[in-house]
Design a protein around this motif. Structure first.
Motif, PDB file in Angstrom:
ATOM      1  N   SER A  67       0.769   7.157   2.034  1.00 45.04           N
ATOM      2  CA  SER A  67      -0.228   8.230   2.134  1.00 45.04           C
ATOM      3  C   SER A  67      -1.608   7.673   2.473  1.00 45.04           C
ATOM      4  O   SER A  67      -2.360   8.265   3.255  1.00 45.04           O
ATOM      5  N   GLU A  68      -1.950   6.499   1.891  1.00 45.46           N
ATOM      6  CA  GLU A  68      -3.239   5.879   2.214  1.00 45.46           C
ATOM      7  C   GLU A  68      -3.247   5.361   3.647  1.00 45.46           C
ATOM      8  O   GLU A  68      -4.240   5.510   4.369  1.00 45.46           O
ATOM      9  N   PHE A 127       0.848  -1.191   0.000  1.00 43.91           N
ATOM     10  CA  PHE A 127       0.000   0.000   0.000  1.00 43.91           C
ATOM     11  C   PHE A 127       0.879   1.236   0.000  1.00 43.91           C
ATOM     12  O   PHE A 127       2.070   1.182   0.320  1.00 43.91           O
ATOM     13  N   GLU A 128       0.272   2.361  -0.344  1.00 41.27           N
ATOM     14  CA  GLU A 128       0.982   3.632  -0.303  1.00 41.27           C
ATOM     15  C   GLU A 128       0.942   4.176   1.120  1.00 41.27           C
ATOM     16  O   GLU A 128      -0.089   4.073   1.806  1.00 41.27           O
TER      17      GLU A 128
END
Length: 218
Positions: A106-107, A103-104
């Motif tokens: 930021s997420e 996952f990123e």
């Protein structure tokens, strides 16, 4: 904000630790389910990030045990297990959200902020007093007609104070928010941060209660 990171993969864990600290968080990182269980019982965390494939105690068993023991800490599962059955099982056992690897960052940070707001009963990503506003997403702090983006440590200090306006926090309580288990506590770190914030926003931004600690006005 103090975060419990429960991840046995050294590479992933180190990357997350660096990213979370860069976002102004204090991180306690454990790599074993049994140690995580003890940490959740003994410490107060804003949120826990939980990998499922752990030695000592599997993440699902840890979830079940933590909720049975009355642990109310928001728990965000971070795992490569992407099956619907796994997600349903995790949520049913007490997870507050589920994020699939990879996952990123930021997420991840956005989901963490949302869970913490939900847990605190806030709909907007801000902490407010009569005279001050701290934006949890951008780290912008506004006081006395001035707005600045705070450093990671300045943000952690102001967040701790603004979560409980009108309440005195002792040096130990503030240091707990600024440093994780592995962090070396500098003797005058709190005073240095307060001096920096007062220089930017004025002396009244943080009140000194002699012999007790510091606070912000409601």
């Amino acid at each position: 904000m103090r975060v419990l990171l429960i991840e046995d993969d050294a590479l992933i864990g180190k990357g997350l630790e660096v990213a979370l600290k860069a976002a102004g968080m204090t991180v306690d990182w454990v790599r074993n389910g049994l140690l995580a269980q003890e940490a959740l019982r003994e410490m107060a965390y804003a949120i826990a990030l939980l990998d499922l494939g752990l030695p000592g105690m599997d993440g699902m068993a840890l979830l079940k045990s933590a909720r049975k023991l009355g642990v109310e800490t928001p728990i965000l599962v971070i795992t490569a297990r992407d099956g619907v059955e796994d997600r349903v099982a995790g949520l049913d056992l007490g997870a507050d959200d589920y994020l699939i690897k990879p996952f990123e960052v930021s997420e991840l940070l956005a989901r963490m902020r949302a869970l913490i707001r939900r847990h605190a009963g806030r709909a907007i990503p801000q902490l407010n007093t009569k005279e001050a506003v701290l934006d949890i997403g951008t780290h912008e702090f506004s006081y006395g007609g001035r707005t600045e983006i705070l450093s990671a440590r300045e943000y952690a200090l102001m967040q701790a104070l603004m979560e409980r306006p009108g309440h005195i926090l002792s040096r130990t309580q503030i240091e707990d928010r600024l440093y994780g288990w592995s962090g070396e506590v500098e003797s005058n770190a709190v005073e240095v941060l307060i001096h920096s914030l007062r220089r930017k926003f004025g002396k009244s931004v943080i009140l000194n209660i002699r012999g007790a600690g510091w606070m912000v006005s409601k």
